[in-house]
Design a protein around this motif. Sequence first.
Motif, PDB file in Angstrom:
ATOM      1  N   ARG A 142       0.848  -1.197   0.000  1.00 21.90           N
ATOM      2  CA  ARG A 142       0.000   0.000   0.000  1.00 21.90           C
ATOM      3  C   ARG A 142       0.880   1.243   0.000  1.00 21.90           C
ATOM      4  O   ARG A 142       1.899   1.293   0.682  1.00 21.90           O
ATOM      5  CB  ARG A 142      -0.922   0.006   1.223  1.00 21.90           C
ATOM      6  N   TRP A 143       0.465   2.234  -0.770  1.00 23.96           N
ATOM      7  CA  TRP A 143       1.214   3.479  -0.865  1.00 23.96           C
ATOM      8  C   TRP A 143       0.243   4.649  -0.908  1.00 23.96           C
ATOM      9  O   TRP A 143      -0.723   4.647  -1.687  1.00 23.96           O
ATOM     10  CB  TRP A 143       2.075   3.476  -2.130  1.00 23.96           C
ATOM     11  N   VAL A 144       0.500   5.629  -0.038  1.00 22.38           N
ATOM     12  CA  VAL A 144      -0.379   6.793   0.054  1.00 22.38           C
ATOM     13  C   VAL A 144       0.100   7.857  -0.921  1.00 22.38           C
ATOM     14  O   VAL A 144       1.212   8.382  -0.805  1.00 22.38           O
ATOM     15  CB  VAL A 144      -0.406   7.366   1.482  1.00 22.38           C
ATOM     16  N   ASP A 145      -0.738   8.156  -1.900  1.00 18.40           N
ATOM     17  CA  ASP A 145      -0.464   9.215  -2.879  1.00 18.40           C
ATOM     18  C   ASP A 145      -1.123  10.489  -2.348  1.00 18.40           C
ATOM     19  O   ASP A 145      -2.287  10.775  -2.628  1.00 18.40           O
ATOM     20  CB  ASP A 145      -1.056   8.813  -4.231  1.00 18.40           C
ATOM     21  N   ARG A 146      -0.377  11.248  -1.559  1.00 19.98           N
ATOM     22  CA  ARG A 146      -0.955  12.406  -0.884  1.00 19.98           C
ATOM     23  C   ARG A 146      -1.342  13.512  -1.866  1.00 19.98           C
ATOM     24  O   ARG A 146      -2.273  14.274  -1.612  1.00 19.98           O
ATOM     25  CB  ARG A 146       0.033  12.938   0.156  1.00 19.98           C
ATOM     26  N   LYS A 147      -0.641  13.594  -2.973  1.00 16.50           N
ATOM     27  CA  LYS A 147      -0.937  14.636  -3.953  1.00 16.50           C
ATOM     28  C   LYS A 147      -2.343  14.480  -4.530  1.00 16.50           C
ATOM     29  O   LYS A 147      -3.070  15.453  -4.744  1.00 16.50           O
ATOM     30  CB  LYS A 147       0.103  14.606  -5.066  1.00 16.50           C
ATOM     31  N   GLN A 148      -2.736  13.239  -4.777  1.00 18.37           N
ATOM     32  CA  GLN A 148      -4.063  12.985  -5.349  1.00 18.37           C
ATOM     33  C   GLN A 148      -5.093  12.567  -4.311  1.00 18.37           C
ATOM     34  O   GLN A 148      -6.282  12.472  -4.632  1.00 18.37           O
ATOM     35  CB  GLN A 148      -3.974  11.887  -6.418  1.00 18.37           C
ATOM     36  N   GLY A 149      -4.640  12.284  -3.095  1.00 16.07           N
ATOM     37  CA  GLY A 149      -5.563  11.808  -2.076  1.00 16.07           C
ATOM     38  C   GLY A 149      -6.021  10.394  -2.343  1.00 16.07           C
ATOM     39  O   GLY A 149      -7.189  10.059  -2.136  1.00 16.07           O
ATOM     40  N   VAL A 150      -5.079   9.538  -2.801  1.00 14.20           N
ATOM     41  CA  VAL A 150      -5.405   8.162  -3.171  1.00 14.20           C
ATOM     42  C   VAL A 150      -4.488   7.207  -2.424  1.00 14.20           C
ATOM     43  O   VAL A 150      -3.292   7.459  -2.280  1.00 14.20           O
ATOM     44  CB  VAL A 150      -5.243   7.951  -4.693  1.00 14.20           C
ATOM     45  N   VAL A 151      -5.049   6.099  -1.941  1.00 14.18           N
ATOM     46  CA  VAL A 151      -4.246   5.022  -1.375  1.00 14.18           C
ATOM     47  C   VAL A 151      -4.195   3.895  -2.407  1.00 14.18           C
ATOM     48  O   VAL A 151      -5.216   3.280  -2.721  1.00 14.18           O
ATOM     49  CB  VAL A 151      -4.841   4.496  -0.056  1.00 14.18           C
ATOM     50  N   TRP A 152      -2.997   3.649  -2.947  1.00 12.64           N
ATOM     51  CA  TRP A 152      -2.837   2.634  -3.984  1.00 12.64           C
ATOM     52  C   TRP A 152      -2.487   1.288  -3.355  1.00 12.64           C
ATOM     53  O   TRP A 152      -1.694   1.206  -2.420  1.00 12.64           O
ATOM     54  CB  TRP A 152      -1.712   3.022  -4.944  1.00 12.64           C
ATOM     55  N   GLN A 153      -3.059   0.232  -3.904  1.00 13.01           N
ATOM     56  CA  GLN A 153      -2.637  -1.127  -3.560  1.00 13.01           C
ATOM     57  C   GLN A 153      -1.925  -1.704  -4.777  1.00 13.01           C
ATOM     58  O   GLN A 153      -2.314  -1.441  -5.912  1.00 13.01           O
ATOM     59  CB  GLN A 153      -3.825  -2.003  -3.186  1.00 13.01           C
ATOM     60  N   TYR A 154      -0.901  -2.532  -4.526  1.00  9.85           N
ATOM     61  CA  TYR A 154      -0.090  -2.984  -5.658  1.00  9.85           C
ATOM     62  C   TYR A 154       0.668  -4.253  -5.288  1.00  9.85           C
ATOM     63  O   TYR A 154       0.783  -4.634  -4.127  1.00  9.85           O
ATOM     64  CB  TYR A 154       0.912  -1.892  -6.047  1.00  9.85           C
ATOM     65  N   VAL A 155       1.190  -4.919  -6.330  1.00  6.35           N
ATOM     66  CA  VAL A 155       2.093  -6.049  -6.146  1.00  6.35           C
ATOM     67  C   VAL A 155       3.356  -5.776  -6.958  1.00  6.35           C
ATOM     68  O   VAL A 155       3.326  -4.993  -7.913  1.00  6.35           O
ATOM     69  CB  VAL A 155       1.468  -7.391  -6.592  1.00  6.35           C
ATOM     70  N   VAL A 156       4.453  -6.417  -6.580  1.00  4.81           N
ATOM     71  CA  VAL A 156       5.722  -6.252  -7.284  1.00  4.81           C
ATOM     72  C   VAL A 156       6.100  -7.572  -7.937  1.00  4.81           C
ATOM     73  O   VAL A 156       6.106  -8.622  -7.276  1.00  4.81           O
ATOM     74  CB  VAL A 156       6.842  -5.794  -6.331  1.00  4.81           C
ATOM     75  N   ARG A 157       6.406  -7.523  -9.229  1.00  2.00           N
ATOM     76  CA  ARG A 157       6.878  -8.697  -9.960  1.00  2.00           C
ATOM     77  C   ARG A 157       8.137  -8.309 -10.714  1.00  2.00           C
ATOM     78  O   ARG A 157       8.104  -7.393 -11.528  1.00  2.00           O
ATOM     79  CB  ARG A 157       5.817  -9.208 -10.945  1.00  2.00           C
ATOM     80  N   ASP A 158       9.209  -9.034 -10.462  1.00  2.00           N
ATOM     81  CA  ASP A 158      10.480  -8.770 -11.131  1.00  2.00           C
ATOM     82  C   ASP A 158      10.909  -7.310 -11.006  1.00  2.00           C
ATOM     83  O   ASP A 158      11.402  -6.707 -11.963  1.00  2.00           O
ATOM     84  CB  ASP A 158      10.400  -9.155 -12.617  1.00  2.00           C
ATOM     85  N   GLY A 159      10.692  -6.738  -9.837  1.00  3.01           N
ATOM     86  CA  GLY A 159      11.115  -5.365  -9.611  1.00  3.01           C
ATOM     87  C   GLY A 159      10.239  -4.320 -10.263  1.00  3.01           C
ATOM     88  O   GLY A 159      10.603  -3.142 -10.321  1.00  3.01           O
ATOM     89  N   LYS A 160       9.055  -4.722 -10.737  1.00  3.52           N
ATOM     90  CA  LYS A 160       8.125  -3.797 -11.385  1.00  3.52           C
ATOM     91  C   LYS A 160       6.796  -3.821 -10.632  1.00  3.52           C
ATOM     92  O   LYS A 160       6.381  -4.848 -10.097  1.00  3.52           O
ATOM     93  CB  LYS A 160       7.885  -4.180 -12.855  1.00  3.52           C
ATOM     94  N   VAL A 161       6.118  -2.670 -10.602  1.00  5.48           N
ATOM     95  CA  VAL A 161       4.860  -2.539  -9.864  1.00  5.48           C
ATOM     96  C   VAL A 161       3.663  -2.723 -10.785  1.00  5.48           C
ATOM     97  O   VAL A 161       3.587  -2.110 -11.858  1.00  5.48           O
ATOM     98  CB  VAL A 161       4.768  -1.153  -9.181  1.00  5.48           C
ATOM     99  N   TRP A 162       2.741  -3.573 -10.349  1.00  6.45           N
ATOM    100  CA  TRP A 162       1.433  -3.731 -11.002  1.00  6.45           C
ATOM    101  C   TRP A 162       0.371  -3.269 -10.013  1.00  6.45           C
ATOM    102  O   TRP A 162       0.315  -3.754  -8.883  1.00  6.45           O
ATOM    103  CB  TRP A 162       1.196  -5.188 -11.390  1.00  6.45           C
TER     104      TRP A 162
END
Length: 490
Positions: A142-162
């Motif tokens: 989880r990452w808080v995007d304070r600029k947009q007011g969005v909390v992103w959920q994501y996974v990492v595969r081979d060093g890349k974010v989906w």
Amino acid sequence: VNQRKLTAVTLPEGIERIHPAAFDRCTALRKVRFPSTLKRLDDCAFRGCIALQEADIHHVDELFGEIFLGCASLRRVRLSKRLTKIPPRTFKGCQALADINLPPRLTEVFWDAFDECRALPLALREPLAALGADLRGSCVGRWVDRKQGVVWQYVVRDGKVWLGGGTVGTPAILGSDSSGDVTLPKTIDGLPVVGLSDYAFLNCTSLVSLHGSRPLRGIGDAVFNGCARLRSVMLELNACDLVEHDRNEGGTYTANTSFDGCQALESVILGGTGCTRISFAGCRKLRTVILPKGAHTLPSHAYCGCESLRRIVLNTTSCTLGPSAFEGCATLPDIHLPESVTSLPAGFFQGCASLKRLRLPSRLEEIGDGAFQDCASLEKLTLPASLRRIGAGDFSGSALRSITLPGALESIGDGAFQDCVSLEKLTLPAGLRSIGAGAFSGSALRSITLPDALESIGDGALANTKLTRVALPSLRGPRATTLPPNLFRD
């Protein structure tokens, strides 16, 4: 077992094994000193020790199931370099576990060994998942995007974010204070954002527009399903999602249903060089679609029911077409198909009432049944010289006034020009061999010459027309045409 007041234990040197449930539910136990002679931990040895914070078991070469099950405060674990397997539910429920070494010989991790370990860093989640652990929701960062007011959920595969978790229930946006206009982040924690996982924005009813400037590797399936307010999407796509395992038994590619349920969608612009197999079926307000410069597949019924569609740019020289792809696109005025197309599938433009201009591919050999049926505005069409077959009902109910049939044409299907009430003149090619039943019935034809090569003509082929002159084919020779009794039926 069940020693509620025990807070610390120092195990003497010489101990080689801790037996099953030896410290089970010692809820106050915070610290344990493990001896260097310890070689084995049995089932449930420290199960439910909710206060235990650290476990240095780097001498232990064999573990059994549920050893630290439910140790909610366990933060740090050191494992033996000789360890090869982590058994079922070993660390399940260790919600604070954030520091654990992965032994170099480790080859097997049971699917629930780290279930509910939500504090595990991404650097550990990915290799654990590769070894067999199903970390479920704990795999998602989880990452808080304070600029947009969005909390992103994501996974990492081979060093890349989906973005998104790839399963139902782990959407890309966990919470949002934004107005509904969202821009994809370029990076998260220094890692590049490269794709949208399956179900990434499932039922995200607050999403109105989505934009991204970084090229994506891919767009998963069902990405925008249920986004009832989504109006526009603008992304860069540089990957091809036409993979072999997506072929169905008929040899065609399955559709990417990312936009199912997007009833407010008006515009989709996908730049880049990627390929797509996206379906927009039922997007009633969709007006504009621009696809990237790659090889595309238009799945069966891909744009079926897109009654507001006015512009589509395929941006490709290679395209696989599915049946009824544009069925019911009542406002589509024209489209440019790539020259590589050799067959137009059945029902492809059926019901495209505003279709007026169309340049067919020069290599086209076949038009499937009903491809232009009920194209009420189609008045003129030039067929390519390569065309050999016109299918059943192809131009039935169209507004054709003139059409040039190519010399290579061999067959005209049943009802192909039925009820073309404006079609008054038509020249049949000399090599035409077959005319189907009712092929020209109900048309406005006034004269026609049936070629000598004609081998068969169906019942009522010229019924209910305005014919005043008919030149019949030769009735001599082994391939002479047999005229049906109802050829001119009123």
